[in-house]
Write an enzyme that holds these catalytic residues in place. Structure first.
Site, PDB file in Angstrom:
ATOM      1  N   ILE A   1     -12.698  -0.424  -1.632  1.00 33.71           N
ATOM      2  CA  ILE A   1     -12.170  -0.610  -2.431  1.00 33.71           C
ATOM      3  C   ILE A   1     -12.060   0.067  -3.561  1.00 33.71           C
ATOM      4  O   ILE A   1     -12.720   1.202  -3.644  1.00 33.71           O
ATOM      5  CB  ILE A   1     -12.346  -1.896  -2.794  1.00 33.71           C
ATOM      6  CG1 ILE A   1     -12.059  -3.069  -2.243  1.00 33.71           C
ATOM      7  CG2 ILE A   1     -12.549  -2.484  -4.894  1.00 33.71           C
ATOM      8  CD1 ILE A   1     -13.147  -4.353  -2.421  1.00 33.71           C
TER       9      ILE A   1
ATOM     10  N   CYS B   1     -13.267   1.236   7.964  1.00 35.62           N
ATOM     11  CA  CYS B   1     -12.350   0.692   6.699  1.00 35.62           C
ATOM     12  C   CYS B   1     -12.528   1.743   5.538  1.00 35.62           C
ATOM     13  O   CYS B   1     -13.477   1.788   5.234  1.00 35.62           O
ATOM     14  CB  CYS B   1     -13.150  -0.635   5.989  1.00 35.62           C
ATOM     15  SG  CYS B   1     -13.468  -2.480   7.339  1.00 35.62           S
ATOM     16  N   SER B   2     -11.070   1.756   4.733  1.00 37.05           N
ATOM     17  CA  SER B   2     -11.131   2.039   3.295  1.00 37.05           C
ATOM     18  C   SER B   2     -11.914   1.735   2.620  1.00 37.05           C
ATOM     19  O   SER B   2     -11.943   0.204   2.845  1.00 37.05           O
ATOM     20  CB  SER B   2      -9.639   2.484   3.153  1.00 37.05           C
ATOM     21  OG  SER B   2      -9.117   1.623   3.200  1.00 37.05           O
TER      22      SER B   2
ATOM     23  N   CYS C   1       0.885  -1.352   0.092  1.00 39.65           N
ATOM     24  CA  CYS C   1       0.099  -0.317   0.290  1.00 39.65           C
ATOM     25  C   CYS C   1       0.355   1.039   0.090  1.00 39.65           C
ATOM     26  O   CYS C   1       0.508   2.495  -0.136  1.00 39.65           O
ATOM     27  CB  CYS C   1      -1.012   0.082   1.396  1.00 39.65           C
ATOM     28  SG  CYS C   1      -1.733  -1.609   1.459  1.00 39.65           S
TER      29      CYS C   1
ATOM     30  N   LYS D   1     -10.168   6.771   4.565  1.00 41.30           N
ATOM     31  CA  LYS D   1     -11.071   6.285   4.167  1.00 41.30           C
ATOM     32  C   LYS D   1     -12.278   6.188   3.832  1.00 41.30           C
ATOM     33  O   LYS D   1     -13.032   5.813   3.183  1.00 41.30           O
ATOM     34  CB  LYS D   1     -11.237   6.787   5.630  1.00 41.30           C
ATOM     35  CG  LYS D   1     -12.873   6.366   5.956  1.00 41.30           C
ATOM     36  CD  LYS D   1     -13.941   5.314   6.972  1.00 41.30           C
ATOM     37  CE  LYS D   1     -14.296   4.863   6.027  1.00 41.30           C
ATOM     38  NZ  LYS D   1     -15.189   4.382   5.087  1.00 41.30           N
TER      39      LYS D   1
ATOM     40  N   HIS E   1      -8.791   4.038  -1.429  1.00 42.35           N
ATOM     41  CA  HIS E   1      -7.609   3.707  -1.597  1.00 42.35           C
ATOM     42  C   HIS E   1      -7.001   2.557  -2.350  1.00 42.35           C
ATOM     43  O   HIS E   1      -7.272   1.640  -2.542  1.00 42.35           O
ATOM     44  CB  HIS E   1      -7.713   2.776   0.112  1.00 42.35           C
ATOM     45  CG  HIS E   1      -6.863   2.437   0.453  1.00 42.35           C
ATOM     46  ND1 HIS E   1      -5.317   2.947  -0.546  1.00 42.35           N
ATOM     47  CD2 HIS E   1      -5.529   1.723   0.749  1.00 42.35           C
ATOM     48  CE1 HIS E   1      -3.747   2.052   0.298  1.00 42.35           C
ATOM     49  NE2 HIS E   1      -4.579   1.213   1.310  1.00 42.35           N
TER      50      HIS E   1
END
Lengths: 393, 156
Positions: free
Chosen positions: A210, A207-208, A83, A333, A337
């Site tokens: 997809i 969560c970030s 990442c 977030k 991402h």
């Protein structure tokens, strides 16, 4: 060593970009970054490409992108550090210029994660940890890895799920002013509380997402930067560090050791005060792939003492007007991402912040002309901390 | 689009998507000759680590080389399996290749010997998992695949 400036940068609209192919998406960012810098393909002497790539069909993404963007026969290669691949690509381009090998270089990041199904993306992300000893038999999702940090941190310091939720609320708030964000809309703490667990204690709204997206920055040597722009933004430091592949080999689960080391290296190089770095830094983009990661980042970057990071968000100290504004883009977030593009989009963001050209509702006051990007690969397997400055120090 | 002539389908938003013609399975062949003792151990119900004969460092996961001493002179030591839970999570949204399991708890345990193990924590009461609780690591048969692996069991 030559000093290195950013003279152009852009990122695409983040989200589910089924309207474009892989190469079309990359070109969106490359074209805008080149136009921003006022350069053409002939000016570029080196290109680095960041892409984790396993979810999309182009398995040698650099080659496809370079051809589509008319960049052949520029010297180029792909870099990968999970990442933080985007920051790794900027570092490669930075080194090409700092060493004197190139005068102008471009770093390009792209990810097209929606070419795969969601469970398959969860699979590929889970495999970013140690494959044989962790994933093969125990199937951690990537959320699960950070959930291990969250459980340990909350247990040790008394942070709550609401504290995590407050990070998401802040980042969505700023994303609502960023038209390029995947989720340009506000959420409430109640929304967070109602969202299902993905990996306890982390919920969906921790969560970030997809994301499909691309980003590019054009770097120039101090010898030529001012030929192209009156407002070069200087890379004062881009410092990396690493930590164990097996999470079980970490000292504790309360802090990312490689982030602490990268921060210290970056601060020393950029001559930032190690005691109270937030006094010099106007604005920061940090790697909030999950809400707990932003709280860890506050501590690893020394914005707060160890064990006190959650109090910063509890007291709204990372909004504009607080101790230090963090993730005014919406962060991973809410901005999204797209793995390989993420780090490069951070550089674009903090450059735009320093040049005071982002939407006014999310523009930080620029007093010292210094901004920071913190980009984590894996659970700290790789970390880059970068410092940009308006002044050629 | 004519679906029988081209593999092109509109998605929910109407965007046109080419459905890949080529499909293949991903399954690796992973060599483990240098650490085969570990897998012999699983058959005996024992979990082994390696220990560098020169500096005494214990490695789990076991590794054949001590990079600090630059030696491959390591011995196999039995781990007690007795430890405590350092942290845990429950995986609700699972990767594709784990989708056939019920939600499972993962955790990191610290053993008496000082090494840490990343493993599943088997419990019917995930709400009762607590940082610091005693855990026994045992070799068990993982179903439905039917192969041997180590997992953690709460002892309280």
């Amino acid at each position: 060593m030559k000093r290195v400036a950013i003279i152009g940068g852009a990122y695409t609209k983040f989200g589910k970009r089924v309207d474009v192919t892989f190469t079309e998406l990359a070109w969106e960012a490359i074209k805008e970054a080149m136009e921003d810098a006022g350069i053409s393909q002939e000016d570029i002497e080196f290109a680095s490409i960041a892409s984790f790539e396993h979810w999309s069909s182009e398995s040698s993404p650099a080659a496809s992108i370079l051809e589509y963007a008319g960049l052949n026969p520029v010297e180029a290669f792909k870099v990968e550090s999970a990442c933080s691949s985007g920051s790794a690509a900027v570092k490669a381009a930075y080194m090409a210029i700092a060493s004197g090998e190139a005068k102008i270089a471009i770093a390009i990041g792209i990810e097209k994660m929606f070419e795969m199904t969601t469970p398959d993306v969860v699979e590929m992300l889970g495999r970013i940890g140690n494959y044989f000893w962790e994933f093969q038999n125990f199937g951690p999702s990537f959320v699960g890895y950070y959930a291990l940090y969250a459980t340990a941190y909350m247990n040790r310091y008394g942070a709550t799920e609401d504290d995590l939720g407050k990070v998401a609320v802040k980042n969505h708030y700023y994303a609502s002013f960023n038209p390029k964000a995947q989720f340009p809309r506000k959420i409430t703490l109640e929304d967070h509380k109602k969202s299902p667990y993905i990996a306890y204690p982390l919920r969906l709204l921790d969560c970030s997402p997809i994301t499909d997206g691309a980003a590019a920055v054009v770097l120039a040597s101090e010898d030529v930067a001012r030929k192209f722009t009156d407002s070069p933004v200087w890379i004062r430091a881009i410092a990396g560090a690493t930590a164990s592949s097996n999470l079980s080999r970490r000292e504790d689960f309360l802090s990312i050791p490689s982030a602490r080391i990268a921060a210290e290296r970056a601060y020393r190089k950029a001559k930032i005060d190690l005691d109270k770095p937030y006094k010099q830094i106007d604005v920061a983009e940090v790697h909030d792939c999950f809400t707990i990661a932003e709280i860890l980042a506050y501590e690893d970057l020394r914005f707060a003492e160890r064990g006190n990071g959650f109090k910063l968000i509890r007291d709204e100290q990372t909004y504009i007007g607080g101790r230090i504004p963090v993730n005014l883009s919406g962060g991973l977030k809410a901005k999204g991402h797209p793995i390989g593009a993420t780090g490069i989009s951070m550089f674009v963001e903090i450059r735009d912040q320093l040049l005071q050209r982002v939407e006014s509702s999310r523009q930080a006051p620029i007093n010292n002309g210094i901004a920071l990007a913190h980009n984590v690969g894996g659970t700290g397997h790789y970390v880059f901390v970068s410092v940009l400055s308006l002044e050629k120090w | 689009m004519e679906k029988d002539i081209l593999p092109i389908f509109p998605d929910k938003t109407g965007a046109l998507i080419w459905k890949d013609i080529r499909e293949f399975k991903l399954k690796y062949n992973i060599p483990l000759g240098k650490i085969s003792r570990f897998f012999e151990g699983l058959k005996e119900g024992v979990i082994y680590a390696t220990k560098c004969k020169r500096c005494g460092k214990i490695y789990f996961p076991p590794q054949a080389d001590c990079p600090y001493c630059r030696t491959s002179d390591v011995e196999w030591i039995k781990l007690s399996g007795e430890g405590k839970l350092l942290t845990f999570s429950i995986i609700n949204v699972k990767p594709t290749t784990f989708s056939h399991y019920q939600d499972y708890a993962i955790g990191i345990c610290e053993l008496k010997e000082g090494v840490r193990i990343f493993t599943w924590i088997r419990t019917n009461e995930p709400n009762k998992l607590k940082v610091g609780m005693k855990i026994k690591i045992k070799v068990v048969k993982r179903e439905p695949e039917g192969y041997l692996i180590y997992e953690g069991f709460p002892e309280e």
